[in-house]
Design an enzyme around this catalytic site. Structure first.
Site, PDB file in Angstrom:
ATOM      1  N   ARG A 125      41.124  48.708  52.995  1.00 24.45           N
ATOM      2  CA  ARG A 125      41.020  47.633  54.001  1.00 24.45           C
ATOM      3  C   ARG A 125      42.347  47.463  54.739  1.00 24.45           C
ATOM      4  NH1 ARG A 125      39.074  43.555  49.773  1.00 24.45           N
ATOM      5  NH2 ARG A 125      37.096  44.462  49.131  1.00 24.45           N
ATOM      6  N   GLU A 184      40.291  38.888  34.350  1.00 24.17           N
ATOM      7  CA  GLU A 184      39.277  38.048  34.994  1.00 24.17           C
ATOM      8  C   GLU A 184      38.050  37.873  34.106  1.00 24.17           C
ATOM      9  OE1 GLU A 184      40.172  40.733  38.191  1.00 24.17           O
ATOM     10  OE2 GLU A 184      39.528  39.194  39.605  1.00 24.17           O
ATOM     11  N   ASN A 196      29.663  41.393  35.933  1.00 25.63           N
ATOM     12  CA  ASN A 196      30.331  41.523  37.215  1.00 25.63           C
ATOM     13  C   ASN A 196      29.604  42.618  38.001  1.00 25.63           C
ATOM     14  OD1 ASN A 196      32.088  41.933  39.316  1.00 25.63           O
ATOM     15  ND2 ASN A 196      33.931  41.975  38.035  1.00 25.63           N
ATOM     16  N   HIS A 225      39.765  36.450  44.855  1.00 24.12           N
ATOM     17  CA  HIS A 225      40.538  36.767  43.643  1.00 24.12           C
ATOM     18  C   HIS A 225      40.974  35.496  42.915  1.00 24.12           C
ATOM     19  CE1 HIS A 225      42.025  40.827  45.487  1.00 24.12           C
ATOM     20  NE2 HIS A 225      40.960  41.023  44.734  1.00 24.12           N
ATOM     21  N   ARG A 279      30.192  36.667  37.582  1.00 24.78           N
ATOM     22  CA  ARG A 279      31.166  36.584  38.669  1.00 24.78           C
ATOM     23  C   ARG A 279      30.389  36.515  39.985  1.00 24.78           C
ATOM     24  NH1 ARG A 279      34.514  41.241  41.551  1.00 24.78           N
ATOM     25  NH2 ARG A 279      35.672  39.885  42.945  1.00 24.78           N
TER      26      ARG A 279
END
Ligand code: AMP
Length: 602
Positions: free
Chosen positions: A232, A379, A7, A171, A82
């Site tokens: 964000r 994940e 990742n 996601h 990923r």
């Protein structure tokens, strides 16, 4: 099967070796503070190494080299990468070849911060792990099922199409994983559940997962839309940007930085870690209190919206660093959801400690109709599983071909005896044109079908003659004729209504044989093996093209070496989906997994 899961992010790199069947972690490392003073920390032992170089590429090479040295003979069977943006192209994980690499590169415009680094990771890992397959798992793939109304922005269509402006969602790996975990925990099939999954971490997003498919999600074209996040802003009136640009003389880069790095919790409270915000708010800090309120208000607002979109919800799932660990946030989000049928158990909420041993906790009251679940997302493990599935080619259903769909007009199958009664002694059918199923043809001969209310002329006969008469009509025909017919498999005409049939040389009163055909797919045994189905399975077929895309449920599989792959539906069904010539459908998989949505009939 040992999978190295890689990742590569903009500020950190995570590499883990996971045994894909059990989820056991064999080894791993994390490289952080990239671009400043990179440090590599190993999972086993926790020892750290500082890198003399700042460059991403160099650090990644060093990290993977060190990992390889420490493997000490542990074999790596594949690498799962990923990849953040799969655009329109990728609706599932894929083995990486030159064309996949090129597509990921082509998508850089859509994800300029992430895809280049993901791609770099792929290229370096391919050099270091030359002899094993590499698989890309996309953050966007799970949301490929978003319906058009959910993924479309209300801007001029031409402009949106030209630049691929639409909602993609992110996601996906986490939303997918926790949905499956929830179904398993609730001992239900995903296809029977309406779930709202709240991934609340440093980045935050919600998804509405309706019967196994993501149909709404809060992140959009970029991960900036939706919930309030660490740094964000999430949703914001676009007019503010125009206004601030004028007032503050901001450049595009300034706006980008403002919305991605300086907003969200950080903008409101000065810090982006929810732990600090909760601590400071208990100490009376106004900014932190407001940040917590705005954050949880927005999550609740989205939950309400998604329940409305799905017409109800069966479980609401909290995951990600905040969702898994913060009773305060879960409490604030869930405390006023009683109207939805979700009643929080405050004691259970407080006591949740998720771990690899306890990945799911139900913190709703026993009488709560909607379950509230905290689930530990994973994940990395999900990527390892998807990579292993592809490598072992378990997941054949994900690579199956589209199914051609043929729309059948009303027609009659006829016995030789009835043919002669209607057309005269010794009459034989004549071929107008061959049909797709080998040996079948549309005949030139037509009859009039008469019901209690009306008659329909020019009903075509299909040949060759069969042992039983059968007239297949649509529901619309049924109402017009005034005959109440059942949906039946071809040939199963016992206890069906009859009707009068008129030919040029005679009339026949059929005692039975009028049916509404059960939609079905003809296929050969080879096709059945590819699709992973058997004769008489019941499946779903999704038609995703066009404005009236729909999923046909209750589709019967019919397997014979004599058949050719084709789905047959009637005119009502074809019209409902606005199908045109050459239309195809896809066998539905639930939750992106290999399991077909199917059941068997006896
Ligand atoms: P993730 O991106 O999923 O790793 O989540 C990281 C975020 O989870 C951090 O920025 C923290 O804000 C948050 N977090 C982790 N532990 C807790 C906790 N115990 N309480 C509140 N927030 C937490």
């Amino acid at each position: 099967m040992n999978i190295l899961v890689l990742n590569c992010g903009s500020s950190s790199i995570k590499a883990e070796i996971i045994e894909a069947e059990t989820g056991q972690r064999l080894n791993g490392l994390k490289a952080e503070r990239l671009g400043e003073a990179p440090i590599i920390t190993f999972d086993s032992g926790g020892d750290q190494i500082s890198c003399n170089t700042k460059g991403h590429e160099e650090v990644l090479k060093i990290a993977l080299d060190l990992l390889q040295q420490r493997l000490k003979g542990t074999p790596i069977h594949g690498v799962g990468h990923r990849v953040v943006h799969g655009g329109e192209d990728f609706d599932q994980a894929v083995k990486i070849d030159a064309s996949v690499e090129q597509k990921i590169e082509d998508l850089i415009d859509l994800a300029p911060l992430h895809n280049p680094i993901n791609l770099q990771g792929i290229r370096i890992a391919k050099e270091l792990f030359k002899d094993v397959p590499h698989v890309a798992v996309f953050d966007t793939a799970f949301h490929h099922t978003l319906p058009k109304r959910a993924k479309t922005y209300a801007i001029p269509v031409d402009l949106a199409e030209k630049h691929q402006v639409r909602r993609y969602g992110f996601h996906g790996t986490s939303h997918d994983y926790v949905s499956k975990m929830a179904a398993e925990f609730l001992q239900s099939e995903l296809r029977e559940l309406r779930l709202i999954t709240c991934h609340l971490g440093n980045g935050c997003s919600l998804a509405a997962v309706e019967y196994g498919r993501s149909i709404e999600t809060s992140m959009g074209m970029t991960p900036l839309e939706g919930l309030v996040m660490g740094t964000r802003s999430g949703d914001i009136d676009p007019g503010i940007l125009i206004y601030l640009k004028e007032k503050e003389n901001l450049s595009i880069n300034d706006i980008d930085h403002l919305l991605n790095k300086q907003s969200g919790l950080k903008g409101l409270a000065g810090v982006n870690d929810m732990r600090d915000i909760i601590q400071k708010s208990t100490e009376g800090d106004d900014g932190s209190r407001l940040a917590l309120q705005v954050f949880t208000h927005r999550v609740r607002k989205y939950i309400g919206a998604y329940a409305a979109v799905m017409g109800g919800v069966d479980a609401i799932i909290f995951t990600g660093g905040i969702g898994e660990n913060s009773p305060v946030v879960r409490h604030r989000v869930a405390q006023r959801l009683d109207f939805l049928g979700a009643v929080i158990n405050e004691d259970k909420n407080h006591d949740i400690r998720l771990s690899h041993e306890q990945k799911v906790v139900d913190f709703s009251m026993n009488h709560s109709r909607v379950k509230l679940l905290a689930i530990k997302t994973d994940e990395q493990y999900s990527i390892a599983q998807q990579a292993a599935n592809l490598i072992q080619e378990k997941n054949k259903v994900n690579t199956v071909p589209p199914i051609p769909i043929a729309v059948s007009g009303r027609h009659m199958h006829i016995t030789q005896e009835t043919l002669e009664q209607l057309f005269g002694k010794g009459y034989e059918l004549t071929v107008k044109k061959p049909l797709s199923q080998p040996g079948q043809f549309a005949a030139n001969e037509q009859v009039t079908v008469v019901g209690p209310k009306n008659k329909i002329e020019r009903v075509r006969i299909l040949g060759p003659c069969r042992p039983k008469n059968q007239i297949e009509i649509s529901r619309t025909d049924e109402f017009f004729l005034g005959i109440d017919v059942p949906v039946r498999e071809s040939g199963k005409t016992t206890n069906t209504p009859g009707c009068k049939v008129i030919g040029p040389k005679g009339t026949v009163d059929l005692e039975e044989g009028v049916i509404c055909a059960w939609r079905h797919i003809h296929m050969t045994p080879d096709d059945a093996a590819i699709f992973g189905v058997k004769d008489r399975d019941i499946v779903e077929v999704e038609v995703s093209e066009g404005d009236r895309a729909l999923t046909f449920g209750n589709v019967l599989i019919r397997v014979s070496p004599k058949y050719k792959l084709e789905m047959h539906i009637d005119t009502d069904e074809g019209n409902a989906a606005e199908l045109s010539r050459g239309a195809t459908g896809a066998l539905n998989a639930t939750g992106g997994a290999a399991k077909l949505k199917k059941r068997r009939i006896s």
